[in-house]
Scaffold this motif. Structure first.
Motif, PDB file in Angstrom:
ATOM      1  N   LEU A 125       0.463  10.916   7.935  1.00 37.04           N
ATOM      2  CA  LEU A 125      -0.438   9.874   8.430  1.00 37.04           C
ATOM      3  C   LEU A 125      -0.753   8.897   7.306  1.00 37.04           C
ATOM      4  O   LEU A 125      -1.262   9.293   6.244  1.00 37.04           O
ATOM      5  N   ASP A 126      -0.464   7.586   7.557  1.00 40.81           N
ATOM      6  CA  ASP A 126      -0.710   6.593   6.503  1.00 40.81           C
ATOM      7  C   ASP A 126      -0.896   5.189   7.084  1.00 40.81           C
ATOM      8  O   ASP A 126      -0.488   4.214   6.466  1.00 40.81           O
ATOM      9  N   ALA A 127      -1.526   5.084   8.274  1.00 36.33           N
ATOM     10  CA  ALA A 127      -1.804   3.738   8.810  1.00 36.33           C
ATOM     11  C   ALA A 127      -3.322   3.494   8.718  1.00 36.33           C
ATOM     12  O   ALA A 127      -3.886   3.634   7.631  1.00 36.33           O
ATOM     13  N   VAL A 146       3.483   7.884  10.364  1.00 29.32           N
ATOM     14  CA  VAL A 146       2.691   6.831  11.002  1.00 29.32           C
ATOM     15  C   VAL A 146       2.280   5.844   9.910  1.00 29.32           C
ATOM     16  O   VAL A 146       1.432   6.149   9.068  1.00 29.32           O
ATOM     17  N   GLY A 147       2.913   4.664   9.910  1.00 32.69           N
ATOM     18  CA  GLY A 147       2.666   3.650   8.867  1.00 32.69           C
ATOM     19  C   GLY A 147       3.809   3.620   7.870  1.00 32.69           C
ATOM     20  O   GLY A 147       3.829   4.360   6.896  1.00 32.69           O
ATOM     21  N   THR A 148       4.778   2.729   8.120  1.00 28.89           N
ATOM     22  CA  THR A 148       6.013   2.676   7.321  1.00 28.89           C
ATOM     23  C   THR A 148       5.887   1.737   6.132  1.00 28.89           C
ATOM     24  O   THR A 148       6.464   1.999   5.063  1.00 28.89           O
ATOM     25  N   ILE A 186       6.777   4.890  12.418  1.00 26.64           N
ATOM     26  CA  ILE A 186       6.193   3.871  13.303  1.00 26.64           C
ATOM     27  C   ILE A 186       5.454   2.825  12.457  1.00 26.64           C
ATOM     28  O   ILE A 186       4.623   3.183  11.608  1.00 26.64           O
ATOM     29  N   GLU A 187       5.767   1.560  12.721  1.00 26.40           N
ATOM     30  CA  GLU A 187       5.134   0.457  11.977  1.00 26.40           C
ATOM     31  C   GLU A 187       4.863  -0.681  12.959  1.00 26.40           C
ATOM     32  O   GLU A 187       5.745  -1.084  13.714  1.00 26.40           O
ATOM     33  N   ILE A 188       3.660  -1.228  12.876  1.00 25.81           N
ATOM     34  CA  ILE A 188       3.248  -2.256  13.841  1.00 25.81           C
ATOM     35  C   ILE A 188       3.729  -3.652  13.449  1.00 25.81           C
ATOM     36  O   ILE A 188       3.930  -4.515  14.318  1.00 25.81           O
ATOM     37  N   TYR A 213       0.802  -1.232   0.000  1.00 23.89           N
ATOM     38  CA  TYR A 213       0.000   0.000   0.000  1.00 23.89           C
ATOM     39  C   TYR A 213       0.834   1.282   0.000  1.00 23.89           C
ATOM     40  O   TYR A 213       0.525   2.231   0.723  1.00 23.89           O
ATOM     41  N   ASN A 214       1.881   1.300  -0.811  1.00 27.85           N
ATOM     42  CA  ASN A 214       2.752   2.481  -0.848  1.00 27.85           C
ATOM     43  C   ASN A 214       2.043   3.679  -1.494  1.00 27.85           C
ATOM     44  O   ASN A 214       1.174   3.508  -2.345  1.00 27.85           O
ATOM     45  N   ILE A 215       2.498   4.863  -1.130  1.00 25.72           N
ATOM     46  CA  ILE A 215       2.044   6.073  -1.822  1.00 25.72           C
ATOM     47  C   ILE A 215       2.483   5.977  -3.289  1.00 25.72           C
ATOM     48  O   ILE A 215       3.407   5.224  -3.628  1.00 25.72           O
ATOM     49  N   SER A 216       1.847   6.774  -4.142  1.00 28.21           N
ATOM     50  CA  SER A 216       2.242   6.785  -5.557  1.00 28.21           C
ATOM     51  C   SER A 216       3.572   7.538  -5.708  1.00 28.21           C
ATOM     52  O   SER A 216       3.971   8.311  -4.816  1.00 28.21           O
ATOM     53  N   TYR A 244       8.941   2.758   1.542  1.00 25.54           N
ATOM     54  CA  TYR A 244       9.012   3.547   0.298  1.00 25.54           C
ATOM     55  C   TYR A 244       8.813   5.039   0.588  1.00 25.54           C
ATOM     56  O   TYR A 244       9.659   5.868   0.229  1.00 25.54           O
ATOM     57  N   SER A 245       7.710   5.381   1.256  1.00 24.67           N
ATOM     58  CA  SER A 245       7.457   6.807   1.540  1.00 24.67           C
ATOM     59  C   SER A 245       8.513   7.364   2.488  1.00 24.67           C
ATOM     60  O   SER A 245       8.902   8.537   2.375  1.00 24.67           O
ATOM     61  N   THR A 246       8.988   6.528   3.425  1.00 28.27           N
ATOM     62  CA  THR A 246       9.988   6.994   4.399  1.00 28.27           C
ATOM     63  C   THR A 246      11.263   7.425   3.687  1.00 28.27           C
ATOM     64  O   THR A 246      11.926   8.384   4.119  1.00 28.27           O
TER      65      THR A 246
HETATM   66  C1  LIG Z   1      -0.639   2.273   3.782  1.00 24.65           C
HETATM   67  S1  LIG Z   1       0.592   1.307   4.577  1.00 24.65           S
HETATM   68  C2  LIG Z   1       1.946   2.459   4.691  1.00 24.65           C
HETATM   69  C3  LIG Z   1       2.592   2.723   3.360  1.00 24.65           C
HETATM   70  C4  LIG Z   1       3.833   3.587   3.440  1.00 24.65           C
HETATM   71  N1  LIG Z   1       3.574   4.831   4.143  1.00 24.65           N
HETATM   72  C5  LIG Z   1       4.314   3.894   2.050  1.00 24.65           C
HETATM   73  O1  LIG Z   1       3.664   4.729   1.381  1.00 24.65           O
HETATM   74  O2  LIG Z   1       5.313   3.321   1.621  1.00 24.65           O
HETATM   75  C6  LIG Z   1      -0.001   1.285   6.234  1.00 24.65           C
HETATM   76  C7  LIG Z   1       0.906   0.616   7.230  1.00 24.65           C
HETATM   77  O3  LIG Z   1       0.444   0.929   8.538  1.00 24.65           O
HETATM   78  C8  LIG Z   1       0.725  -0.169   9.369  1.00 24.65           C
HETATM   79  N2  LIG Z   1      -0.124  -0.054  10.570  1.00 24.65           N
HETATM   80  C9  LIG Z   1      -1.426  -0.424  10.709  1.00 24.65           C
HETATM   81  N3  LIG Z   1      -1.861  -0.135  11.945  1.00 24.65           N
HETATM   82  C10 LIG Z   1      -0.825   0.441  12.599  1.00 24.65           C
HETATM   83  C11 LIG Z   1      -0.660   0.972  13.902  1.00 24.65           C
HETATM   84  N4  LIG Z   1      -1.666   0.957  14.776  1.00 24.65           N
HETATM   85  N5  LIG Z   1       0.538   1.485  14.243  1.00 24.65           N
HETATM   86  C12 LIG Z   1       1.563   1.497  13.354  1.00 24.65           C
HETATM   87  N6  LIG Z   1       1.472   1.007  12.093  1.00 24.65           N
HETATM   88  C13 LIG Z   1       0.288   0.511  11.723  1.00 24.65           C
HETATM   89  C14 LIG Z   1       0.427  -1.376   8.488  1.00 24.65           C
HETATM   90  O4  LIG Z   1       1.087  -2.528   8.970  1.00 24.65           O
HETATM   91  C15 LIG Z   1       0.907  -0.900   7.126  1.00 24.65           C
HETATM   92  O5  LIG Z   1       2.220  -1.346   6.862  1.00 24.65           O
END
Ligand SMILES: C[S@@+](CC[C@H](N)C(=O)[O-])C[C@H]1O[C@@H](n2cnc3c(N)ncnc32)[C@H](O)[C@@H]1O
Length: 185
Positions: free
Chosen positions: A118-120, A48-50, A73-75, A23-26, A54-56
């Protein structure tokens, strides 16, 4: 940006498009964030959401050019491992990755941030934002991905930032839609 970093970003962009679950950003959203970090001169970025990073890498490269750093931060343990490997390949040592639930981690973070991405979990954007808000500097930039694609899951967030008198907020129709907000005071 050097050619080896450009090649890595291209590789990760193709990987994300051809594999489920990242689910990376474009790529144009990545370019947009890179420019935003540079023009805002942000030195302390919070993501928030690594996923696999890619986005990082876009954000971290721009932060490095500002002599700054990024906390992300990534869960998921598996994604943290992938991202850490990709950050090594990118030769970016200004990235700190935290494996944790962002709802638990954000309140523990020390210092102030001048850029928030924000991207989680879309339904939790409002919660991530409220937890991070006291740690944002005046003039901080906040970007939230999927504001068009997943608008229905983040309506409370969108309405909150658009009505908040301390923020100026606008929808940017790039990638999946980015809600761009500026903290005015
Ligand atoms: C849309 S993806 C992130 C894509 C990334 N930002 C990119 O564009 O390359 C969302 C991520 O958030 C993580 N995630 C979901 N819930 C979370 C939480 N509560 N805390 C941290 N990360 C979380 C997921 O495991 C997933 O990898």
């Amino acid at each position: 940006m050097n050619n080896s970093l450009k090649r890595l970003l291209q590789e990760l962009e193709i990987f994300g498009r051809t594999h489920d679950g990242y689910y990376n950003i474009s790529a144009d959203t990545g370019e947009f964030f890179y420019i935003l970090v540079l023009i805002s001169k942000a030195k302390n970025v919070l993501e928030v959401g690594t996923s696999d990073g890619y986005s990082t890498i876009w954000l971290g490269k721009a932060a490095k050019q500002n002599k700054g750093k990024i906390t992300t931060i990534e869960i998921s343990e598996h994604k943290v491992k992938m991202a850490a490997y990709n950050f090594k390949r990118a030769k970016l040592s200004n990235i700190k990755i935290v494996q944790e639930d962002a709802l638990q981690e954000i309140p523990k973070l020390k210092g102030k941030f001048d850029f928030l991405f924000l991207d989680a979990v879309k339904e939790d954007y409002i919660n991530y934002f409220k937890l991070a808000y006291p740690k944002l500097t005046k003039g901080a930039v906040i970007v939230a991905d999927n504001a068009i694609m997943f608008e229905k899951y983040m309506r409370d967030y969108l309405s909150y930032v658009r009505k908040n008198k301390n923020l100026k907020s606008v929808l940017v129709p790039i990638g999946s839609g980015v809600e761009f907000s500026l903290k005015l005071k």
